[in-house]
Design an enzyme around this catalytic site. Structure first.
Site, PDB file in Angstrom:
ATOM      1  N   CYS A  50       3.680   1.045   7.304  1.00 28.06           N
ATOM      2  CA  CYS A  50       3.908   2.341   7.137  1.00 28.06           C
ATOM      3  C   CYS A  50       2.947   3.367   6.900  1.00 28.06           C
ATOM      4  CB  CYS A  50       5.538   2.773   6.114  1.00 28.06           C
ATOM      5  SG  CYS A  50       5.177   2.189   3.940  1.00 28.06           S
ATOM      6  N   PRO A  51       2.985   4.926   7.431  1.00 26.52           N
ATOM      7  CA  PRO A  51       1.894   5.619   7.089  1.00 26.52           C
ATOM      8  C   PRO A  51       2.145   6.166   5.971  1.00 26.52           C
ATOM      9  CG  PRO A  51       4.330   6.882   8.086  1.00 26.52           C
ATOM     10  CD  PRO A  51       3.888   4.665   7.742  1.00 26.52           C
ATOM     11  N   THR A  64      -1.736  -3.793   4.347  1.00 25.78           N
ATOM     12  CA  THR A  64      -2.690  -3.379   4.970  1.00 25.78           C
ATOM     13  C   THR A  64      -2.489  -1.828   6.167  1.00 25.78           C
ATOM     14  OG1 THR A  64      -1.278  -5.037   6.937  1.00 25.78           O
ATOM     15  CG2 THR A  64      -3.379  -6.054   6.000  1.00 25.78           C
ATOM     16  N   ARG A  69      -2.328   1.574   4.071  1.00 28.41           N
ATOM     17  CA  ARG A  69      -2.711   2.924   3.455  1.00 28.41           C
ATOM     18  C   ARG A  69      -2.694   2.530   1.839  1.00 28.41           C
ATOM     19  NH1 ARG A  69      -5.290   3.416   7.487  1.00 28.41           N
ATOM     20  NH2 ARG A  69      -4.767   5.529   8.705  1.00 28.41           N
ATOM     21  N   ASP A  81      -5.672  -4.925   1.881  1.00 26.89           N
ATOM     22  CA  ASP A  81      -7.232  -4.390   3.356  1.00 26.89           C
ATOM     23  C   ASP A  81      -7.219  -3.493   2.990  1.00 26.89           C
ATOM     24  OD1 ASP A  81      -9.085  -5.615   5.498  1.00 26.89           O
ATOM     25  OD2 ASP A  81      -7.016  -4.034   6.411  1.00 26.89           O
ATOM     26  N   GLU A 126     -10.565   3.833  -1.569  1.00 21.86           N
ATOM     27  CA  GLU A 126     -11.295   2.958  -1.237  1.00 21.86           C
ATOM     28  C   GLU A 126     -12.596   4.022  -0.253  1.00 21.86           C
ATOM     29  OE1 GLU A 126      -9.987   2.325   3.815  1.00 21.86           O
ATOM     30  OE2 GLU A 126      -8.625   1.692   1.566  1.00 21.86           O
ATOM     31  N   HIS A 171     -11.066  -2.513   4.317  1.00 23.54           N
ATOM     32  CA  HIS A 171     -10.344  -2.374   5.911  1.00 23.54           C
ATOM     33  C   HIS A 171     -10.856  -2.697   7.308  1.00 23.54           C
ATOM     34  CE1 HIS A 171      -8.216   1.803   6.526  1.00 23.54           C
ATOM     35  NE2 HIS A 171      -8.022   1.144   7.392  1.00 23.54           N
TER      36      HIS A 171
END
Length: 346
Positions: free
Chosen positions: A204-205, A231, A233, A257, A262, A294
């Site tokens: 999901c965003p 994977t 955010r 990820d 990050e 990422h």
């Protein structure tokens, strides 16, 4: 007509090559900068029509105002997410376009790769056999067949991930604020998803509402031994709470990820440096945590789709005065956006 000038920030060899290939007719004049776009680097875009940015470029209100003053007309995201852009502040100043889907298969497949690597201890076996250690001690995993996977977010990536899980014979439940109609997916509340899932995967965003959706409270609701995959955010997960959940033996494994801090680490080589992020260092040191930098999107197909779509977005914007992939704060909620994008957002 003069060529459209693009200032390309946070450039890496792999994405630069895909844009060089996509721009082989040299329709665009692209200047590549290794540095990220920020309040300290925006001046590099002087004289450009477009800035092309990625997930860790900081396109805040100050940067937007500076770019607008310099005459930049378009922010072209070469990614799907846009939480690093102040789209509300950009409204009325600079238009924003994105790449909504470059390869949903790449991300979904990487999520499954992380899951299989973790639960079957493939990374540990690989290291052992390199040293001619063929012992099986400590490598026992578990079957995916029959397990319940909870999928948060059922856009293109989430649905492809679900299809793969069904291929393994897994039971699938899902949560989405806007469920996909006629999908055959069993939608449940987040609380029920936390309670029932053996494995949880986030697709999901990142929004104000989803920030730290996995936290101490939600982890407490999860099954003991739950496997968490992210994977999407990094800030969907409260990293400190995750560390504590793993230390308490409540979270069985984490496959990440992405990571909420990050931007200061990922996409760079720090192998000869001391990383100051203690939380990330603790996560990486844990035997039941896998961290990749990422890279879920990183396939040849995805890179070419990103380059082609980004340059097509730019071309459409300047040639037609509109863009199918434009995003603004009015249509930030993509599930309910009623714009047809026959015109610009402003």
């Amino acid at each position: 007509m003069d060529k459209i000038k693009i200032a390309f920030f946070d450039s890496k060899d792999y994405d630069k090559q895909s844009f060089v290939d996509s721009n082989q007719n040299e329709e665009f004049e692209i200047t590549y900068f290794e540095t990220r776009l920020s309040e300290d680097t925006y001046k590099l875009a002087e004289g450009s029509d477009v800035v092309c940015v990625f997930v860790n470029d900081d396109v805040n209100s100050v940067v937007i105002d500076k770019l607008h003053k310099m005459g930049v007309k378009l922010i072209a995201l070469r990614c799907a997410g846009y939480n690093n852009v102040d789209i509300e502040h950009a409204f009325g100043k600079i238009h924003v376009v994105r790449v909504p889907a470059y390869s949903p298969y790449a991300v979904a497949e990487h999520a499954i790769a992380l899951l299989l690597t973790s639960i079957r201890r493939i990374h540990k076996a690989y290291i052992r056999t390199k040293d001619f250690n063929f012992s099986l001690n400590g490598l026992t995993g578990f079957d995916l067949h029959g397990k319940t996977v909870g999928v948060v977010g059922t856009g293109k990536i989430g649905r492809i991930f679900i299809d793969i899980c069904r291929g393994f014979g897994m039971n699938v439940i899902a949560y989405d604020k806007f469920p996909a109609k006629d999908s055959g997916i069993e939608y449940v509340s987040l609380d029920e998803l936390w309670n029932r899932s053996d494995i949880i995967s986030l697709h999901c965003p990142l929004t104000d509402e989803s920030l730290h959706m996995i936290n101490a409270e939600s982890i407490e609701q999860m099954k003991k031994g739950v496997v968490i995959i992210n994977t999407s955010r990094g800030a969907l997960i409260d990293s400190e709470a995750l560390v504590e959940g793993i230390k308490a033996r409540h979270v069985g494994a984490a496959c990440l990820d992405v990571y909420e801090e990050e931007s200061n680490v990922f996409f760079h080589d720090y192998s000869n440096h001391i990383v100051n992020d203690d939380t990330l260092a603790r996560l990486i040191s844990m035997p039941n945590v896998i961290v990749t930098s990422h890279q879920a999107f990183l396939t040849n197909e995805a890179l070419m789709n990103i380059a082609d779509t980004t340059l097509n977005n730019v071309k459409e914007f300047f040639d037609k005065g509109t863009c199918t992939n434009e995003i603004c704060y009015k249509c930030a909620n993509l599930a309910t956006c009623k714009q047809t994008h026959e015109n610009k957002c402003f």
